[in-house]
Design a protein around this motif. Structure first.
Motif, PDB file in Angstrom:
ATOM      1  N   UNK A  63       0.855  -1.199   0.000  1.00 21.59           N
ATOM      2  CA  UNK A  63       0.000   0.000   0.000  1.00 21.59           C
ATOM      3  C   UNK A  63       0.888   1.246   0.000  1.00 21.59           C
ATOM      4  N   UNK A  64       0.617   2.174  -0.924  1.00 27.47           N
ATOM      5  CA  UNK A  64       1.424   3.391  -1.003  1.00 27.47           C
ATOM      6  C   UNK A  64       0.919   4.427  -0.005  1.00 27.47           C
ATOM      7  N   UNK A  65       1.668   5.538   0.117  1.00 32.54           N
ATOM      8  CA  UNK A  65       1.251   6.626   1.008  1.00 32.54           C
ATOM      9  C   UNK A  65      -0.111   7.174   0.619  1.00 32.54           C
ATOM     10  N   UNK A  66      -0.447   7.098  -0.687  1.00 39.35           N
ATOM     11  CA  UNK A  66      -1.728   7.616  -1.168  1.00 39.35           C
ATOM     12  C   UNK A  66      -2.852   6.595  -1.041  1.00 39.35           C
ATOM     13  N   UNK A  67      -2.523   5.377  -0.589  1.00 42.38           N
ATOM     14  CA  UNK A  67      -3.550   4.359  -0.430  1.00 42.38           C
ATOM     15  C   UNK A  67      -3.757   3.486  -1.650  1.00 42.38           C
ATOM     16  N   UNK A  68      -2.960   3.666  -2.698  1.00 37.55           N
ATOM     17  CA  UNK A  68      -3.071   2.838  -3.894  1.00 37.55           C
ATOM     18  C   UNK A  68      -2.301   1.539  -3.684  1.00 37.55           C
ATOM     19  N   UNK A  69      -2.802   0.455  -4.242  1.00 35.87           N
ATOM     20  CA  UNK A  69      -2.140  -0.845  -4.126  1.00 35.87           C
ATOM     21  C   UNK A  69      -1.431  -1.204  -5.430  1.00 35.87           C
ATOM     22  N   UNK A  70      -0.549  -2.207  -5.358  1.00 33.97           N
ATOM     23  CA  UNK A  70       0.105  -2.702  -6.572  1.00 33.97           C
ATOM     24  C   UNK A  70      -0.943  -3.163  -7.585  1.00 33.97           C
ATOM     25  N   UNK A  71      -2.014  -3.797  -7.099  1.00 30.18           N
ATOM     26  CA  UNK A  71      -3.070  -4.280  -8.001  1.00 30.18           C
ATOM     27  C   UNK A  71      -3.731  -3.122  -8.747  1.00 30.18           C
ATOM     28  N   UNK A  72      -3.895  -1.990  -8.074  1.00 26.93           N
ATOM     29  CA  UNK A  72      -4.505  -0.826  -8.734  1.00 26.93           C
ATOM     30  C   UNK A  72      -3.698  -0.428  -9.969  1.00 26.93           C
ATOM     31  N   UNK A  73      -2.379  -0.430  -9.830  1.00 31.59           N
ATOM     32  CA  UNK A  73      -1.516  -0.046 -10.948  1.00 31.59           C
ATOM     33  C   UNK A  73      -1.530  -1.106 -12.045  1.00 31.59           C
ATOM     34  N   UNK A  74      -1.481  -2.373 -11.654  1.00 29.12           N
ATOM     35  CA  UNK A  74      -1.461  -3.442 -12.652  1.00 29.12           C
ATOM     36  C   UNK A  74      -2.804  -3.563 -13.373  1.00 29.12           C
ATOM     37  N   UNK A  75      -3.895  -3.245 -12.692  1.00 32.26           N
ATOM     38  CA  UNK A  75      -5.203  -3.271 -13.353  1.00 32.26           C
ATOM     39  C   UNK A  75      -5.265  -2.254 -14.491  1.00 32.26           C
ATOM     40  N   UNK A  76      -4.661  -1.082 -14.283  1.00 32.36           N
ATOM     41  CA  UNK A  76      -4.631  -0.071 -15.346  1.00 32.36           C
ATOM     42  C   UNK A  76      -3.794  -0.566 -16.521  1.00 32.36           C
ATOM     43  N   UNK A  77      -2.683  -1.244 -16.233  1.00 33.72           N
ATOM     44  CA  UNK A  77      -1.846  -1.808 -17.300  1.00 33.72           C
ATOM     45  C   UNK A  77      -2.624  -2.812 -18.145  1.00 33.72           C
ATOM     46  N   UNK A  78      -3.411  -3.664 -17.491  1.00 28.65           N
ATOM     47  CA  UNK A  78      -4.140  -4.723 -18.195  1.00 28.65           C
ATOM     48  C   UNK A  78      -5.059  -4.157 -19.276  1.00 28.65           C
ATOM     49  N   UNK A  79      -5.603  -2.969 -19.023  1.00 24.19           N
ATOM     50  CA  UNK A  79      -6.558  -2.394 -19.969  1.00 24.19           C
ATOM     51  C   UNK A  79      -5.899  -2.088 -21.321  1.00 24.19           C
ATOM     52  N   UNK A  80      -4.590  -1.832 -21.320  1.00 22.17           N
ATOM     53  CA  UNK A  80      -3.890  -1.578 -22.581  1.00 22.17           C
ATOM     54  C   UNK A  80      -3.829  -2.848 -23.422  1.00 22.17           C
ATOM     55  N   UNK A  81      -3.721  -4.014 -22.763  1.00 21.68           N
ATOM     56  CA  UNK A  81      -3.636  -5.291 -23.470  1.00 21.68           C
ATOM     57  C   UNK A  81      -5.011  -5.790 -23.891  1.00 21.68           C
ATOM     58  N   UNK A  82      -5.938  -5.685 -22.972  1.00 20.05           N
ATOM     59  CA  UNK A  82      -7.280  -6.218 -23.233  1.00 20.05           C
ATOM     60  C   UNK A  82      -8.301  -5.390 -22.465  1.00 20.05           C
ATOM     61  N   UNK A  83      -8.976  -4.464 -23.148  1.00 19.04           N
ATOM     62  CA  UNK A  83      -9.963  -3.621 -22.464  1.00 19.04           C
ATOM     63  C   UNK A  83     -10.988  -4.449 -21.685  1.00 19.04           C
ATOM     64  N   UNK A  84     -11.199  -4.081 -20.441  1.00 24.59           N
ATOM     65  CA  UNK A  84     -12.143  -4.792 -19.574  1.00 24.59           C
ATOM     66  C   UNK A  84     -13.509  -4.108 -19.694  1.00 24.59           C
ATOM     67  N   UNK A  85     -14.366  -4.655 -20.548  1.00 23.49           N
ATOM     68  CA  UNK A  85     -15.624  -3.979 -20.887  1.00 23.49           C
ATOM     69  C   UNK A  85     -16.854  -4.834 -20.572  1.00 23.49           C
ATOM     70  N   UNK A  86     -16.658  -5.876 -19.748  1.00 20.65           N
ATOM     71  CA  UNK A  86     -17.810  -6.680 -19.347  1.00 20.65           C
ATOM     72  C   UNK A  86     -18.636  -5.910 -18.314  1.00 20.65           C
ATOM     73  N   UNK A  87     -19.881  -6.361 -18.122  1.00 21.38           N
ATOM     74  CA  UNK A  87     -20.694  -5.817 -17.037  1.00 21.38           C
ATOM     75  C   UNK A  87     -21.434  -4.542 -17.372  1.00 21.38           C
TER      76      UNK A  87
END
Length: 214
Positions: A1-25
């Motif tokens: 958890x960073x000082x701003x409250x962001x997690x490693x997963x938060x950053x990696x989730x943004x990366x994933x969208x470049x490879x495969x847009x998450x548009x379900x739901x």
């Protein structure tokens, strides 16, 4: 958890969208213009939309885009909607204060938010990610006549397009509060995002000159 409250997963989730847009739901294509695709998802609690944006800035490297995006002083020069913008320590909580100009007769909005950038190595690629979200715990008094936006989040991921440009993914939601007609909010999303990206590209092209003047 960073000082701003962001997690490693938060950053990696943004990366994933470049490879495969998450548009379900329930995500739907809202508009496509100037090579930019904008999708939206209805937030049933507020009746407002969350947006995902996919596109390319043709003549700007990812490093340049990230540097320009992070430079608050420069943003005040090229973004005509900025009324006030600065970073400071609010009682031990570093945060950014941002007041946005709204057209008459609407009241201006302001934001207090935390922000963090990370440059990630993903295989043999480098992805630059900037996350931001409302920082409700900061001691920043509200101004008379300005509406505080208390529900705001944004994530931005940038990588090379394989040439001299940058592939981008942008996800954002904010609740501007007050009595703004839905048509105006929709119009702002449809025209404002491509307009912002155009302005951002110009800002990238002029950044070297700006740095020389400092």
């Amino acid at each position: 958890m960073s000082l701003c409250g962001f997690t490693d997963d938060d950053f990696h989730d943004a990366c994933k969208e470049l490879d495969e847009p998450q548009l379900e739901g329930g995500w739907e294509l809202f508009t496509e213009t100037m090579g930019v695709q904008i999708y939206r998802l209805l937030d049933k609690e507020t009746g407002l939309y969350e947006y995902k944006v996919f596109g390319v800035l043709a003549s700007c490297t990812p490093e340049l885009c990230a540097d320009v995006y992070m430079d608050l002083d420069y943003r005040k020069k090229w973004d005509s909607y900025v009324k006030e913008l600065y970073e400071k320590d609010f009682d031990g909580h570093p945060a950014i204060y941002w007041e946005v100009k709204y057209p008459f007769p609407l009241s201006n909005r302001d934001y207090v938010y935390a922000r963090e950038r990370r440059d990630l190595d993903v295989g043999d690629r480098k992805v630059r990610v900037v996350l931001a979200r409302s920082s409700s715990g900061t001691a920043c008094l509200e101004k008379s006549g300005v509406i505080r936006v208390k529900d705001y989040k944004q994530s931005l991921a940038m990588e090379s397009d394989g040439d001299s440009g940058t592939r981008i993914f942008l996800n954002y939601f904010d609740n501007p509060g007050g009595m703004i007609p839905t048509w105006l909010v929709n119009w702002g999303a449809k025209t404002g995002v491509p307009g912002f990206l155009t302005d951002m590209q110009k800002a990238c092209n002029n950044y070297a000159k700006h740095l020389q003047k400092k």
